[in-house]
Design a protein around this motif. Sequence first.
Motif, mmCIF file in Angstrom:
data_model
loop_
_atom_site.group_PDB
_atom_site.id
_atom_site.type_symbol
_atom_site.label_atom_id
_atom_site.label_comp_id
_atom_site.label_asym_id
_atom_site.label_seq_id
_atom_site.Cartn_x
_atom_site.Cartn_y
_atom_site.Cartn_z
ATOM 1 N N LEU A 1 0.826 -1.210 0.000
ATOM 2 C CA LEU A 1 0.000 0.000 0.000
ATOM 3 C C LEU A 1 0.860 1.259 0.000
ATOM 4 N N PHE A 2 1.796 1.346 0.969
ATOM 5 C CA PHE A 2 2.570 2.579 1.131
ATOM 6 C C PHE A 2 3.772 2.663 0.191
ATOM 7 N N GLY A 3 4.266 1.505 -0.244
ATOM 8 C CA GLY A 3 5.449 1.525 -1.104
ATOM 9 C C GLY A 3 5.150 1.455 -2.585
ATOM 10 N N VAL A 4 3.963 0.940 -2.942
ATOM 11 C CA VAL A 4 3.641 0.746 -4.365
ATOM 12 C C VAL A 4 2.362 1.487 -4.765
ATOM 13 N N GLN A 5 1.245 1.143 -4.104
ATOM 14 C CA GLN A 5 -0.051 1.659 -4.551
ATOM 15 C C GLN A 5 -0.188 3.170 -4.390
ATOM 16 N N LEU A 6 0.103 3.677 -3.178
ATOM 17 C CA LEU A 6 -0.058 5.112 -2.948
ATOM 18 C C LEU A 6 0.881 5.961 -3.811
ATOM 19 N N PRO A 7 2.181 5.606 -3.929
ATOM 20 C CA PRO A 7 3.035 6.408 -4.824
ATOM 21 C C PRO A 7 2.550 6.407 -6.277
ATOM 22 N N LEU A 8 2.115 5.256 -6.794
ATOM 23 C CA LEU A 8 1.645 5.192 -8.177
ATOM 24 C C LEU A 8 0.302 5.907 -8.352
ATOM 25 N N ALA A 9 -0.502 5.927 -7.287
ATOM 26 C CA ALA A 9 -1.805 6.602 -7.357
ATOM 27 C C ALA A 9 -1.703 8.099 -7.057
ATOM 28 N N MET A 10 -0.514 8.577 -6.668
ATOM 29 C CA MET A 10 -0.389 9.961 -6.201
ATOM 30 C C MET A 10 -0.856 11.020 -7.204
ATOM 31 N N PRO A 11 -0.549 10.895 -8.511
ATOM 32 C CA PRO A 11 -1.075 11.907 -9.444
ATOM 33 C C PRO A 11 -2.604 11.988 -9.433
ATOM 34 N N THR A 12 -3.272 10.842 -9.353
ATOM 35 C CA THR A 12 -4.739 10.824 -9.297
ATOM 36 C C THR A 12 -5.230 11.403 -7.977
ATOM 37 N N ILE A 13 -4.545 11.061 -6.877
ATOM 38 C CA ILE A 13 -4.916 11.606 -5.571
ATOM 39 C C ILE A 13 -4.739 13.121 -5.559
ATOM 40 N N MET A 14 -3.651 13.617 -6.173
ATOM 41 C CA MET A 14 -3.417 15.059 -6.238
ATOM 42 C C MET A 14 -4.513 15.755 -7.036
ATOM 43 N N ALA A 15 -5.016 15.098 -8.077
ATOM 44 C CA ALA A 15 -6.146 15.665 -8.831
ATOM 45 C C ALA A 15 -7.370 15.791 -7.925
ATOM 46 N N GLY A 16 -7.582 14.791 -7.057
ATOM 47 C CA GLY A 16 -8.678 14.855 -6.095
ATOM 48 C C GLY A 16 -8.493 15.980 -5.095
ATOM 49 N N ILE A 17 -7.258 16.151 -4.606
ATOM 50 C CA ILE A 17 -6.964 17.241 -3.668
ATOM 51 C C ILE A 17 -7.199 18.587 -4.344
ATOM 52 N N ASN A 18 -6.791 18.696 -5.611
ATOM 53 C CA ASN A 18 -7.011 19.922 -6.388
ATOM 54 C C ASN A 18 -8.500 20.267 -6.440
ATOM 55 N N GLN A 19 -9.329 19.270 -6.762
ATOM 56 C CA GLN A 19 -10.776 19.499 -6.840
ATOM 57 C C GLN A 19 -11.361 19.844 -5.471
#
Length: 299
Positions: free
Chosen positions: A210-228
Amino acid sequence: MADASWLTEFPDMSRRELLAIRKSLDGAYRDFSREYGDTIETLFDPLLSFLVWFENLLIQTPWWIILVVITAIVHLATRSWKLSTGVVVSMLLIGYFGMWEDTMRTLSIITVCTLMSIALGIPIGILMSRSDRAQSIVTPLLDVMQTMPAFVYLIPVVMLLGIGKIPGVIAVVIYAIPPVIRLTNLGIRLVSKEILEAATAYGATPSQRLFGVQLPLAMPTIMAGINQTIMMALAMVVIASMIGVKGLGQPVLKSITNQYFTLGLMNGLAIVALAIMFDRVSQSYAKRTQRHLEGQDHG
């Protein structure tokens, strides 16, 4: 004839029943707010203390220090001198037109609301990504939160906690949190199964994946959510001003009630400047994160 009379009487019966249900629900919530409102309010005292402290810090700190700090944060996040210069010019214009104090108040509440939305939203998004059942429960709630007019959920919040900063923060968070939850869930679910299988083959535990693979790879999508989320929080500023949240929203509300066109326009443009600043910074940071990940992948 009997059937026809039943049809004409039915709407009156249903209206009476509906009115009785509404009255009982209103009474129950009113009793609940009177009984437990003060207790619930005390739970939010630490948040209120932090919000007041942070607002006073921004207002009382000399303007040039705030300007240097904001510009440094923008430049570190974006590595763009053009954007940094644009932020400096915007903030100087806000100060020149006498809106600095209200802007600092708005900046403090938006920052706190965004941090709360991230702190609550990302764990909920992670939970949804790991459980289809959780996703099926939370998704309808998010649909309601996003489609319900903001004025509607101001009513129970104000009945429970009165007017002021905390009801404003709660209303803004409810309005702004859905994007970060949805896009955290989506980003984690979009991570390739092959990558997860490879991580498992190397002996990674679920938390390491989760913390080493999934979250780093999902970070651009998560940042888009934070932006919205930030954009929606800023959009809520004017509505939140109706329940006593000070900032750029109150002059806009005053300009509506008194038909002060220039006052509303200037404060509206200040909100736009903040929105553009947050938007560009979060987008640039997301793009840099994406390029960094792609560089690692190629490496």
